[in-house]
Design a protein around this motif. Structure first.
Motif, PDB file in Angstrom:
ATOM      1  N   VAL A 109     -22.954 -36.791  46.620  1.00  0.00           N
ATOM      2  CA  VAL A 109     -21.962 -36.868  45.542  1.00  0.00           C
ATOM      3  C   VAL A 109     -20.538 -36.651  46.052  1.00  0.00           C
ATOM      4  O   VAL A 109     -19.580 -37.173  45.477  1.00  0.00           O
ATOM      5  N   ARG A 110     -20.384 -35.897  47.142  1.00  0.00           N
ATOM      6  CA  ARG A 110     -19.047 -35.696  47.694  1.00  0.00           C
ATOM      7  C   ARG A 110     -18.514 -36.992  48.291  1.00  0.00           C
ATOM      8  O   ARG A 110     -17.313 -37.283  48.204  1.00  0.00           O
ATOM      9  N   ASN A 111     -19.407 -37.771  48.907  1.00  0.00           N
ATOM     10  CA  ASN A 111     -18.986 -39.079  49.420  1.00  0.00           C
ATOM     11  C   ASN A 111     -18.583 -40.001  48.280  1.00  0.00           C
ATOM     12  O   ASN A 111     -17.597 -40.743  48.373  1.00  0.00           O
ATOM     13  N   ILE A 112     -19.364 -39.976  47.198  1.00  0.00           N
ATOM     14  CA  ILE A 112     -19.054 -40.830  46.048  1.00  0.00           C
ATOM     15  C   ILE A 112     -17.687 -40.463  45.476  1.00  0.00           C
ATOM     16  O   ILE A 112     -16.865 -41.330  45.168  1.00  0.00           O
ATOM     17  N   GLY A 113     -17.430 -39.156  45.356  1.00  0.00           N
ATOM     18  CA  GLY A 113     -16.132 -38.720  44.854  1.00  0.00           C
ATOM     19  C   GLY A 113     -15.001 -39.155  45.762  1.00  0.00           C
ATOM     20  O   GLY A 113     -13.956 -39.635  45.292  1.00  0.00           O
ATOM     21  N   ALA A 141     -18.963 -34.283  42.153  1.00  0.00           N
ATOM     22  CA  ALA A 141     -18.406 -35.611  42.418  1.00  0.00           C
ATOM     23  C   ALA A 141     -17.004 -35.723  41.830  1.00  0.00           C
ATOM     24  O   ALA A 141     -16.089 -36.268  42.458  1.00  0.00           O
ATOM     25  N   MET A 142     -16.840 -35.202  40.608  1.00  0.00           N
ATOM     26  CA  MET A 142     -15.529 -35.250  39.962  1.00  0.00           C
ATOM     27  C   MET A 142     -14.493 -34.486  40.787  1.00  0.00           C
ATOM     28  O   MET A 142     -13.364 -34.948  40.985  1.00  0.00           O
ATOM     29  N   LYS A 143     -14.894 -33.312  41.270  1.00  0.00           N
ATOM     30  CA  LYS A 143     -13.980 -32.489  42.073  1.00  0.00           C
ATOM     31  C   LYS A 143     -13.600 -33.202  43.365  1.00  0.00           C
ATOM     32  O   LYS A 143     -12.431 -33.226  43.757  1.00  0.00           O
ATOM     33  N   ALA A 146     -10.978 -35.804  43.057  1.00  0.00           N
ATOM     34  CA  ALA A 146      -9.649 -35.319  42.624  1.00  0.00           C
ATOM     35  C   ALA A 146      -9.253 -35.943  41.286  1.00  0.00           C
ATOM     36  O   ALA A 146      -8.079 -36.217  41.030  1.00  0.00           O
ATOM     37  N   GLY A 147     -10.250 -36.210  40.449  1.00  0.00           N
ATOM     38  CA  GLY A 147      -9.978 -36.777  39.127  1.00  0.00           C
ATOM     39  C   GLY A 147     -10.009 -38.291  39.081  1.00  0.00           C
ATOM     40  O   GLY A 147      -9.891 -38.886  38.002  1.00  0.00           O
TER      41      GLY A 147
END
Length: 248
Positions: A109-113, A141-143, A146-147
């Protein structure tokens, strides 16, 4: 990351009401062997809206809430999912040239974000994800975005291959990376309407999907050390696309 209670929709009627009012849903958990009229209605809504359904043991649902869940718990989505054709029509009507990103098997999810963040910064208008086999667009993911996930169009589809067909029907070319490709990323015509498919770091883009691509490319590296992280690679590709479009 623990599930926030506010992101859970518990029980049959609350979920039906959420579905009928158009509230975006990420996933629905059904207790195994569950049945009933309300369940049939929920299944129908899920089919129409491409919402994944997962069958789980009763114990899993008990572990998520002490409330009377009636065999059903859903995860409320933090983003509003859009229809791909409607997004294409919207982008074109604004006089913009489509630049989309499709994710195939990207589960971190961090990659997706991070991908969403780079996409928005480089002028990409939409992220296309499958209804299964991709990381949830949750708080993490949202974090990481960065929005950005609140500002870029997110299209969730039940078939990436059908999504490629839709792109082709609208004159949008599809590009993907291939280690043995002759073309370099800067050889592609990013000024034209296009979509880049990014795959899982280990397996890459699935073969059946890669076959549908219009062009393959590689990202040159100074050394032979492994490869770029998928979010970094996406940023490199989209920056090249932005550079070409700024100089057109």
């Amino acid at each position: 990351m623990p599930v926030k209670k506010s992101s859970l929709i518990i029980g049959r009627q609350p979920l039906l009401e959420a579905l009928e009012t158009g509230r975006p849903i990420d996933k629905i958990l059904f207790q195994k062997n569950i049945s009933g009229e309300a369940i049939a209605e929920i299944r129908q809504h899920a089919r129409e809206k491409n919402i994944p359904i997962q069958l789980v043991p009763q114990e899993k649902l008990h572990g998520m809430t002490r409330a009377n869940h009636q065999g059903v718990i859903a995860f409320a989505a933090l983003v509003q999912y859009m229809d791909l054709q409607q997004v294409i029509d919207h982008v074109v009507s604004k006089g913009e040239v489509p630049l989309f990103v499709m994710l195939d098997g990207v589960t971190d999810v961090r990659n997706i974000g991070a991908i969403a963040r780079s996409a928005l910064c480089c002028g990409s208008q939409a992220l296309i994800i499958p209804d299964k086999g991709v990381g949830a667009l949750n708080e993490e993911a949202m974090k990481s975005s960065a929005g950005a996930l609140e500002h870029i169009h997110v299209c969730r589809v039940n078939s990436l291959l059908k999504a490629v067909d839709t792109l082709h029907l609208n004159g949008i070319q599809v590009f993907t990376s291939e280690m043995r490709a002759d073309k370099k990323v800067f050889d592609l015509a990013f000024k034209d309407p296009c979509c880049v498919i990014m795959g899982d770091e280990g397996k890459g883009v699935q073969p059946y999907l890669a076959k549908a691509a219009d062009a393959f490319f590689t990202i040159p590296m100074a050394t032979k050390f492994d490869s770029f992280n998928v979010s970094v690679a996406t940023g490199i590709i989209l920056y090249e696309a932005m550079k070409q479009r700024l100089h057109s």
